[in-house]
Design a protein around this motif. Sequence first.
Motif, PDB file in Angstrom:
ATOM      1  N   TYR A  20       0.844  -1.205   0.000  1.00 17.15           N
ATOM      2  CA  TYR A  20       0.000   0.000   0.000  1.00 17.15           C
ATOM      3  C   TYR A  20       0.878   1.254   0.000  1.00 17.15           C
ATOM      4  O   TYR A  20       0.678   2.169  -0.806  1.00 17.15           O
ATOM      5  N   GLY A  63      -9.115   4.510  11.028  1.00 16.51           N
ATOM      6  CA  GLY A  63      -8.698   3.910   9.754  1.00 16.51           C
ATOM      7  C   GLY A  63      -7.415   4.549   9.256  1.00 16.51           C
ATOM      8  O   GLY A  63      -7.285   4.866   8.072  1.00 16.51           O
ATOM      9  N   GLY A  65      -4.661   3.313   8.627  1.00 17.76           N
ATOM     10  CA  GLY A  65      -3.805   2.519   7.752  1.00 17.76           C
ATOM     11  C   GLY A  65      -2.386   2.559   8.289  1.00 17.76           C
ATOM     12  O   GLY A  65      -2.167   2.768   9.493  1.00 17.76           O
ATOM     13  N   THR A  87      -6.416  -3.421  11.013  1.00 19.74           N
ATOM     14  CA  THR A  87      -5.483  -4.548  10.846  1.00 19.74           C
ATOM     15  C   THR A  87      -4.243  -4.444  11.738  1.00 19.74           C
ATOM     16  O   THR A  87      -3.721  -3.349  11.984  1.00 19.74           O
ATOM     17  N   LEU A 163      -9.495   9.606   6.760  1.00 18.84           N
ATOM     18  CA  LEU A 163      -9.203   9.868   5.359  1.00 18.84           C
ATOM     19  C   LEU A 163      -9.182   8.570   4.567  1.00 18.84           C
ATOM     20  O   LEU A 163      -8.469   7.616   4.942  1.00 18.84           O
ATOM     21  N   TYR A 204     -10.191  -0.645  -5.369  1.00 17.17           N
ATOM     22  CA  TYR A 204      -8.823  -0.175  -5.581  1.00 17.17           C
ATOM     23  C   TYR A 204      -7.910  -1.359  -5.292  1.00 17.17           C
ATOM     24  O   TYR A 204      -8.330  -2.341  -4.657  1.00 17.17           O
ATOM     25  N   TYR A 242      -7.379   7.199  -7.131  1.00 17.46           N
ATOM     26  CA  TYR A 242      -6.372   6.145  -7.293  1.00 17.46           C
ATOM     27  C   TYR A 242      -6.152   5.772  -8.766  1.00 17.46           C
ATOM     28  O   TYR A 242      -7.122   5.561  -9.500  1.00 17.46           O
TER      29      TYR A 242
HETATM   30  C1  LIG Z   1      -7.412   2.947   1.656  1.00 13.41           C
HETATM   31  S1  LIG Z   1      -6.847   2.635   3.283  1.00 13.41           S
HETATM   32  C2  LIG Z   1      -6.681   4.295   3.949  1.00 13.41           C
HETATM   33  C3  LIG Z   1      -5.565   4.404   4.930  1.00 13.41           C
HETATM   34  C4  LIG Z   1      -5.168   5.838   5.335  1.00 13.41           C
HETATM   35  N1  LIG Z   1      -6.237   6.479   6.100  1.00 13.41           N
HETATM   36  C5  LIG Z   1      -4.795   6.694   4.151  1.00 13.41           C
HETATM   37  O1  LIG Z   1      -5.296   7.828   4.064  1.00 13.41           O
HETATM   38  O2  LIG Z   1      -3.982   6.268   3.332  1.00 13.41           O
HETATM   39  C6  LIG Z   1      -8.298   2.016   4.060  1.00 13.41           C
HETATM   40  C7  LIG Z   1      -8.074   1.652   5.506  1.00 13.41           C
HETATM   41  O3  LIG Z   1      -9.336   1.304   6.105  1.00 13.41           O
HETATM   42  C8  LIG Z   1      -9.065   0.306   7.075  1.00 13.41           C
HETATM   43  N2  LIG Z   1     -10.299  -0.423   7.417  1.00 13.41           N
HETATM   44  C9  LIG Z   1     -10.862  -1.474   6.777  1.00 13.41           C
HETATM   45  N3  LIG Z   1     -11.965  -1.881   7.417  1.00 13.41           N
HETATM   46  C10 LIG Z   1     -12.113  -1.075   8.496  1.00 13.41           C
HETATM   47  C11 LIG Z   1     -13.061  -0.988   9.530  1.00 13.41           C
HETATM   48  N4  LIG Z   1     -14.099  -1.818   9.607  1.00 13.41           N
HETATM   49  N5  LIG Z   1     -12.909  -0.012  10.452  1.00 13.41           N
HETATM   50  C12 LIG Z   1     -11.869   0.857  10.380  1.00 13.41           C
HETATM   51  N6  LIG Z   1     -10.933   0.826   9.415  1.00 13.41           N
HETATM   52  C13 LIG Z   1     -11.046  -0.128   8.482  1.00 13.41           C
HETATM   53  C14 LIG Z   1      -8.044  -0.576   6.395  1.00 13.41           C
HETATM   54  O4  LIG Z   1      -7.358  -1.419   7.309  1.00 13.41           O
HETATM   55  C15 LIG Z   1      -7.172   0.454   5.716  1.00 13.41           C
HETATM   56  O5  LIG Z   1      -6.084   0.815   6.531  1.00 13.41           O
END
Ligand SMILES: C[S@@+](CC[C@H](N)C(=O)[O-])C[C@H]1O[C@@H](n2cnc3c(N)ncnc32)[C@H](O)[C@@H]1O
Length: 263
Positions: A20, A63, A65, A87, A163, A204, A242
Amino acid sequence: MEGSFTGGDVYQKHFLSRDYLATYYSFEDGPSPETEMIKFNLECLHKTFGPGGLRGNTLIDIGSGPTIYQVLAACEAFADITLSDFTDRNREELEKWLRKEPGAHDWTSVLKFACELEGNSGGWQEKAEKLRARVKRVLKCDANLSNPLAPVVLPPADCVLTLLAMECACCSLDAYRAALRNLASLLKPGGHLVTTVTLNISSYMVGKFKFSCVSMRKEEVEQAVLDAGFDIQRLLHSPHNYSTTNAPNNGMCFIVARKRSGP
Ligand SMILES: C[S@@+](CC[C@H](N)C(=O)[O-])C[C@H]1O[C@@H](n2cnc3c(N)ncnc32)[C@H](O)[C@@H]1O
């Protein structure tokens, strides 16, 4: 959409933080949709948390990431920052950077860009240290729970940031609307939600794995924010999205919204 929804288990197994970061946060690799996305978000965040902007004590990022760019502006305005992700791998990646461990992602060019926006291009190392000092905890979160940080209960915060995450965490527009209400419950009345949402995309890529997004129009996102008990104070749009997504798409929107005191 529900059928192909990539829920928490898929994220836990297949969302490879390093892939990522390499795909979306190689800021120095020259012009690309990803670089434009980072610049747009950093500029919006600077406008939001810079001089005359939002201030407070506590900020929760949901979230997160494996990334820290989203709190570079906010760390000048909030002394107690919580990062969180679903995660284990992403939380480990965050901890690695916070502890300056070998192999942590190199955020230097992003830090420099954020400092340039603040008119302090030489101050990137101090900013990194300030952020490390202000991140007080990295927690597990699930935006689909009524308390997204359960079992941890934090005092109501001044600001919730999220975000590019809620459209990934949710399987439908209804689930997105519920997730925003869950995030609102983390805030004090009068507290702020700051969010970026990708528009009209349904997936994505991270490495060879495809992850789903709930595809939403700008108007649907706006209505969901209003219905979750917020007044929208700022809405900015970017045409970028993206490079790995299914085209066409409608870019993304950045929203600052204030939680209403009453119903
Ligand atoms: C596209 S990434 C965005 C990460 C970061 N915020 C950024 O701006 O790059 C999406 C994120 O959502 C998280 N995610 C997935 N399911 C989730 C959930 N149920 N609750 C909170 N976060 C979650 C994933 O682990 C991942 O890190």
